[in-house]
Scaffold this motif. Structure first.
Motif, PDB file in Angstrom:
ATOM      1  N   ASP A 137       3.381  31.801  57.580  1.00 22.21           N
ATOM      2  CA  ASP A 137       3.112  33.224  57.390  1.00 22.21           C
ATOM      3  C   ASP A 137       2.380  33.415  56.066  1.00 22.21           C
ATOM      4  OD1 ASP A 137       4.276  33.932  59.732  1.00 22.21           O
ATOM      5  OD2 ASP A 137       6.100  34.758  58.862  1.00 22.21           O
ATOM      6  N   PHE A 138       1.433  34.331  56.045  1.00 24.75           N
ATOM      7  CA  PHE A 138       0.678  34.606  54.827  1.00 24.75           C
ATOM      8  C   PHE A 138       0.490  36.116  54.696  1.00 24.75           C
ATOM      9  CE2 PHE A 138      -3.180  35.601  52.551  1.00 24.75           C
ATOM     10  CZ  PHE A 138      -3.135  34.772  51.453  1.00 24.75           C
ATOM     11  N   SER A 139       0.804  36.652  53.499  1.00 23.24           N
ATOM     12  CA  SER A 139       0.623  38.070  53.246  1.00 23.24           C
ATOM     13  C   SER A 139      -0.354  38.292  52.099  1.00 23.24           C
ATOM     14  CB  SER A 139       1.967  38.738  52.909  1.00 23.24           C
ATOM     15  OG  SER A 139       1.761  40.103  52.586  1.00 23.24           O
ATOM     16  N   PHE A 140      -1.323  39.188  52.322  1.00 23.83           N
ATOM     17  CA  PHE A 140      -2.236  39.583  51.257  1.00 23.83           C
ATOM     18  C   PHE A 140      -1.589  40.588  50.304  1.00 23.83           C
ATOM     19  CE2 PHE A 140      -5.642  38.003  54.073  1.00 23.83           C
ATOM     20  CZ  PHE A 140      -6.465  37.388  53.141  1.00 23.83           C
ATOM     21  N   ALA A 141      -0.409  41.084  50.646  1.00 26.60           N
ATOM     22  CA  ALA A 141       0.212  42.167  49.877  1.00 26.60           C
ATOM     23  C   ALA A 141       0.527  41.768  48.445  1.00 26.60           C
ATOM     24  CB  ALA A 141       1.483  42.643  50.578  1.00 26.60           C
ATOM     25  N   SER A 142       0.659  40.473  48.181  1.00 25.55           N
ATOM     26  CA  SER A 142       0.956  40.015  46.822  1.00 25.55           C
ATOM     27  C   SER A 142      -0.291  39.564  46.080  1.00 25.55           C
ATOM     28  CB  SER A 142       1.944  38.853  46.884  1.00 25.55           C
ATOM     29  OG  SER A 142       1.353  37.740  47.535  1.00 25.55           O
ATOM     30  N   LYS A 143      -1.474  39.766  46.680  1.00 30.55           N
ATOM     31  CA  LYS A 143      -2.699  39.197  46.129  1.00 30.55           C
ATOM     32  C   LYS A 143      -3.592  40.196  45.405  1.00 30.55           C
ATOM     33  CE  LYS A 143      -1.893  35.079  47.757  1.00 30.55           C
ATOM     34  NZ  LYS A 143      -1.728  33.909  46.875  1.00 30.55           N
ATOM     35  N   LEU A 161       5.833  36.701  44.572  1.00 29.12           N
ATOM     36  CA  LEU A 161       4.746  35.919  45.149  1.00 29.12           C
ATOM     37  C   LEU A 161       3.526  35.899  44.233  1.00 29.12           C
ATOM     38  CD1 LEU A 161       4.915  36.958  48.917  1.00 29.12           C
ATOM     39  CD2 LEU A 161       6.094  35.095  47.739  1.00 29.12           C
ATOM     40  N   TYR A 162       3.247  37.034  43.606  1.00 33.90           N
ATOM     41  CA  TYR A 162       2.087  37.101  42.707  1.00 33.90           C
ATOM     42  C   TYR A 162       2.273  36.170  41.512  1.00 33.90           C
ATOM     43  CZ  TYR A 162      -1.192  38.873  39.245  1.00 33.90           C
ATOM     44  OH  TYR A 162      -2.178  38.961  38.289  1.00 33.90           O
ATOM     45  N   GLN A 163       3.438  36.206  40.887  1.00 38.28           N
ATOM     46  CA  GLN A 163       3.670  35.403  39.694  1.00 38.28           C
ATOM     47  C   GLN A 163       3.791  33.911  40.002  1.00 38.28           C
ATOM     48  OE1 GLN A 163       3.543  36.201  36.555  1.00 38.28           O
ATOM     49  NE2 GLN A 163       3.213  38.378  36.889  1.00 38.28           N
ATOM     50  N   LEU A 164       4.380  33.561  41.149  1.00 38.72           N
ATOM     51  CA  LEU A 164       4.547  32.153  41.490  1.00 38.72           C
ATOM     52  C   LEU A 164       3.316  31.577  42.181  1.00 38.72           C
ATOM     53  CD1 LEU A 164       8.259  32.086  42.752  1.00 38.72           C
ATOM     54  CD2 LEU A 164       7.382  31.563  40.466  1.00 38.72           C
ATOM     55  N   GLY A 165       2.453  32.444  42.692  1.00 39.27           N
ATOM     56  CA  GLY A 165       1.224  31.977  43.323  1.00 39.27           C
ATOM     57  C   GLY A 165       1.405  31.446  44.728  1.00 39.27           C
ATOM     58  N   PHE A 166       2.452  31.894  45.424  1.00 40.71           N
ATOM     59  CA  PHE A 166       2.726  31.432  46.785  1.00 40.71           C
ATOM     60  C   PHE A 166       2.383  32.533  47.786  1.00 40.71           C
ATOM     61  CE2 PHE A 166       6.487  29.135  44.639  1.00 40.71           C
ATOM     62  CZ  PHE A 166       5.662  28.106  44.214  1.00 40.71           C
ATOM     63  N   PRO A 167       1.935  32.171  48.991  1.00 45.81           N
ATOM     64  CA  PRO A 167       1.736  33.180  50.032  1.00 45.81           C
ATOM     65  C   PRO A 167       3.056  33.677  50.606  1.00 45.81           C
ATOM     66  CG  PRO A 167       1.209  31.022  50.886  1.00 45.81           C
ATOM     67  CD  PRO A 167       1.445  30.849  49.411  1.00 45.81           C
ATOM     68  N   GLU A 168       4.123  32.871  50.479  1.00 49.81           N
ATOM     69  CA  GLU A 168       5.472  33.258  50.890  1.00 49.81           C
ATOM     70  C   GLU A 168       6.444  32.303  50.229  1.00 49.81           C
ATOM     71  OE1 GLU A 168       7.857  35.355  51.298  1.00 49.81           O
ATOM     72  OE2 GLU A 168       6.441  36.319  52.655  1.00 49.81           O
ATOM     73  N   ILE A 169       7.726  32.612  50.287  1.00 43.93           N
ATOM     74  CA  ILE A 169       8.735  31.744  49.690  1.00 43.93           C
ATOM     75  C   ILE A 169       9.986  31.776  50.562  1.00 43.93           C
ATOM     76  CG2 ILE A 169       9.607  33.579  48.177  1.00 43.93           C
ATOM     77  CD1 ILE A 169      10.080  31.352  46.069  1.00 43.93           C
ATOM     78  N   ASN A 170      10.555  30.609  50.807  1.00 45.47           N
ATOM     79  CA  ASN A 170      11.751  30.498  51.637  1.00 45.47           C
ATOM     80  C   ASN A 170      12.715  29.490  51.026  1.00 45.47           C
ATOM     81  OD1 ASN A 170      11.166  32.112  54.239  1.00 45.47           O
ATOM     82  ND2 ASN A 170       9.307  30.939  53.900  1.00 45.47           N
TER      83      ASN A 170
END
Length: 256
Positions: free
Chosen positions: A50-56, A185-194
């Motif tokens: 899954d990838f979200s642009f919302a944190s980009k 997500l913005y600070q860690l640079g990931f498209p998602e985290i689990n």
């Protein structure tokens, strides 16, 4: 004296047999497949992301880097592998919603990277688009293991709460909000985290992390947010947030 001669003969026959088997391994040519963890007893291959642009922030496109492995031999030149979309399993359109980068295995290497370029379109604010693709034959490579040839990526421009946030992630990140999720997500640079499932190995290439890593993330996020809120640290040029940081309900964003 006869027994040692007999044993030596058997060993020679076995070695000869092994050499023949070794040759057979390469009869089908060199192959390429999507990677999974190169450790003993690895978890099952995961073919969905899954990838979200919302944190980009204002980013209009982004690239996912998907690792691949070669089974066979290295070469003294760069080699190309190919990937093709599976149209019947995709809702995204190539050339509009996404593009494929060129797949290259560098000379002397057993590993490479496949680039999937995703574009942020207006309709991603309300729907998820999916692209399904697979490794196909090229002049240099045949497809590898059947179960590691396909990958599916869903992408969108809104936040989706991870299913394990209120259980395993709560102690590290605190109460959920979409703003906090975007900030993580913005600070860690990931498209998602689990969070890695119980007894499962973490897989950073698919953004699945252990509790030890989450403890480190917690400290990093708390420290950078405190500095941004206090004005000690200036936001990056593409930082989409306003500080002091508040969530969508007007509450202060905090990490435990």
């Amino acid at each position: 004296m006869k027994q040692p001669i007999y044993i030596t003969t058997v060993i020679l026959l076995l070695l000869s047999s092994c050499k023949k088997e070794e040759v057979k391994l390469y009869d089908g040519g060199d192959r390429v497949q999507f990677s999974r963890l190169n450790v003993p007893n690895p978890p099952a291959y995961i073919d969905s992301l899954d990838f979200s642009f919302a944190s980009k922030g204002n980013l209009e496109s982004d690239t996912l880097f998907l690792p691949v492995d070669v089974t066979g031999r290295t070469a003294d030149r760069d080699r190309e592998f190919k990937v093709a979309a599976i149209s019947e399993e995709s809702s995204a359109v190539e050339g509009i919603d996404f593009d494929f980068g060129k797949g290259i295995i560098k000379a002397g290497q057993f590993k490479g990277i496949f680039k999937l370029i995703l574009r942020k379109t207006k309709d991603l604010e309300t729907i998820r688009k999916k692209v399904s693709f697979k490794i196909v034959a090229s002049e240099d490579f045949q497809p590898g293991l059947a179960k590691q040839l396909k990958c599916k990526v869903a992408f969108f421009n809104f936040m989706v709460k991870p299913i394990d946030w209120d259980t395993k992630m709560l102690r590290f990140f605190g109460a959920y909000s979409k703003t906090k999720h975007r900030f993580v997500l913005y600070q860690l640079g990931f498209p998602e985290i689990n969070f890695a499932a119980t007894a499962a190995l973490e897989d950073p290439s698919r953004y699945i992390f252990s509790g030890v890593k989450f403890a480190n993330f917690q400290l990093r996020l708390r420290s950078v947010l405190d500095d941004l809120n206090a004005g000690v640290l200036k936001p990056a040029a593409n930082d989409p947030f306003t500080y002091p940081l508040k969530d969508e309900n007007g509450l202060n964003v905090i990490f435990p």
